[in-house]
Design an enzyme around this catalytic site. Structure first.
Site, PDB file in Angstrom:
ATOM      1  N   PHE A  62       0.834  -1.200   0.000  1.00 53.71           N
ATOM      2  CA  PHE A  62       0.000   0.000   0.000  1.00 53.71           C
ATOM      3  C   PHE A  62       0.871   1.253   0.000  1.00 53.71           C
ATOM      4  CE2 PHE A  62      -2.486  -3.478   1.518  1.00 53.71           C
ATOM      5  CZ  PHE A  62      -3.667  -3.332   0.807  1.00 53.71           C
ATOM      6  N   LYS A  63       0.556   2.135  -0.935  1.00 54.37           N
ATOM      7  CA  LYS A  63       1.375   3.324  -1.197  1.00 54.37           C
ATOM      8  C   LYS A  63       0.838   4.500  -0.378  1.00 54.37           C
ATOM      9  CE  LYS A  63       3.357   5.719  -5.188  1.00 54.37           C
ATOM     10  NZ  LYS A  63       3.326   5.816  -6.656  1.00 54.37           N
TER      11      LYS A  63
END
Length: 397
Positions: free
Chosen positions: A193-194
């Site tokens: 997850f960015k």
């Protein structure tokens, strides 16, 4: 991207920035394939299928052959249709990608968006904002789920930049996305997850990594961001070399930038060097990615960093430049565990970062560039929700 590939990974990233002005296709980009599923410690990218073969049969090799022996080179491009010609190994899902999918009704991923807009749970929500947020989450996950069936590596999912200063909001959003992925049987180890590198984003990364959810910290423009993210255990830390250089050309007054200038160093390259040496000298697990590369010399100056995101025109130039045998070793590794061991840090740089010290150390460059990046991502998210509001409910559903 919780590692399902060797580290460094052998794939290339779907870059949302390169969607502008291009026909949407699913990025597949090579440079050193590694398809074996391994423990979680690599950054999933999408492998390019450009033919970066060497010229060993002639006794010569290319500059690209030389640089890929030191760093994982990540082509900065988006390709979206020809899976046979461009076999991807991993993928990234973002608001920009959703906008691109919606602009091409005939793309194979449009049905993933349409089914998200027909989701009965989202449909039943009374508040319009809640409904659009639900549709957004479902669309990201549906597209990510389709990509997970096509790639052996991890699928990275962008976290809403509007939550950048809300640790609990980021954690809840990621938990919601993980749950949706579980519902379509995509396990957490296939995901990363960015998250924007605000203090709150870094704290969210710390909490998520402690749960085994891997994170990729973006918008890093200062040493305190990189060091705090490494202390938090972030899987990937991304520094934008060219953006920091561009800022320095038109501004003054940032202590980190001015220190690099006094040493005759480029501020973006200097930040990557310091962050790399910090991570490796003090045993942090994070992998470092250099982005916003402007020219071949940038690549040469970064050799040894874990990942380099490079425009295709630079990669093509490297491929077209033949290195004769007597010059084959002229390209030297600049960053290594050995260089890290001999790098000296000040006491002020070796603190255990907290919110106060972090805020105090954020210079004008990082503050401004982070805000610009957040605004851009937030605007894209708003555009997705506005678009969904116009096309919901989808036809024939």
């Amino acid at each position: 991207m919780s590692a399902t590939l060797h580290s460094p990974p052998s794939s290339a990233l779907i870059s949302s920035s390169s969607l502008k002005g291009r026909k949407l296709r699913l990025a597949a980009q090579p440079v050193k394939p590694s398809l074996n599923l391994k423990p979680l410690n690599a950054f999933p990218l999408i492998r390019a299928s450009i033919n970066f073969s060497s010229s060993l049969d002639t006794g010569l090799s290319t500059e690209l052959d030389a640089v890929t022996s030191f760093s994982e080179i990540v082509p900065d491009t988006v390709v979206f249709d020809d899976f046979e010609r461009f076999p991807p190994t991993a993928a990234t899902v973002s608001s920009s990608l959703l906008l691109g999918i919606c602009s091409l009704p005939d793309t194979k991923f449009r049905s993933a968006v349409d089914s998200a807009l027909a989701d009965p749970h989202c449909y039943a929500l009374a508040k319009s904002d809640d409904r659009m947020s639900c549709f957004f989450n479902k669309a990201l996950v549906n597209v990510g789920g389709d990509l997970a069936k096509l790639v052996p590596g991890r699928v990275s999912t962008e976290v809403d930049a509007r939550l950048a200063y809300d640790t609990n909001g980021i954690v809840k959003k990621v938990h919601d996305l993980v749950k949706l992925y579980q519902e379509i049987e995509v396990p957490p180890e296939r995901l990363l997850f960015k998250i924007p590198s605000t203090w709150q984003g870094i704290e969210a990364s710390r909490l998520l990594e402690s749960e085994g959810i891997q994170t990729h910290m973006t918008f890093v423009y200062s040493f305190c961001q990189a060091a705090a993210a490494a202390q938090a255990g972030a899987s990937v830390i991304q520094i934008f070399v060219g953006r920091l250089r561009d800022w320095a050309r038109n501004h003054a007054g940032d202590p980190e930038v001015e220190t690099a200038r006094r040493r005759g160093e480029d501020p973006g390259l200097a930040l990557v060097t310091k962050a790399y040496n910090y991570i490796h000298k003090y045993g942090h697990k994070s992998k470092l990615m250099a982005a916003a590369i402007r020219n071949k010399q940038d690549v040469f100056n970064l050799l040894g960093v874990d990942y380099i995101i490079s425009p295709l025109k630079i990669l093509q130039s490297l491929k077209d430049s033949v290195t004769p045998p007597d010059e084959k070793y002229s390209l030297m590794r600049r960053l290594s565990p050995q260089s890290a061991a001999s790098y000296n840090f000040s006491d002020a740089e070796l603190v255990k970062w907290d919110q106060y010290s972090f805020s105090s150390a954020m210079g004008p460059a990082a503050v401004e560039l982070l805000a610009t990046g957040l605004d851009g991502y937030a605007n894209q998210s708003k555009r997705v929700e506005e678009l969904f509001g116009k096309i919901w409910p989808p036809p024939n559903v």
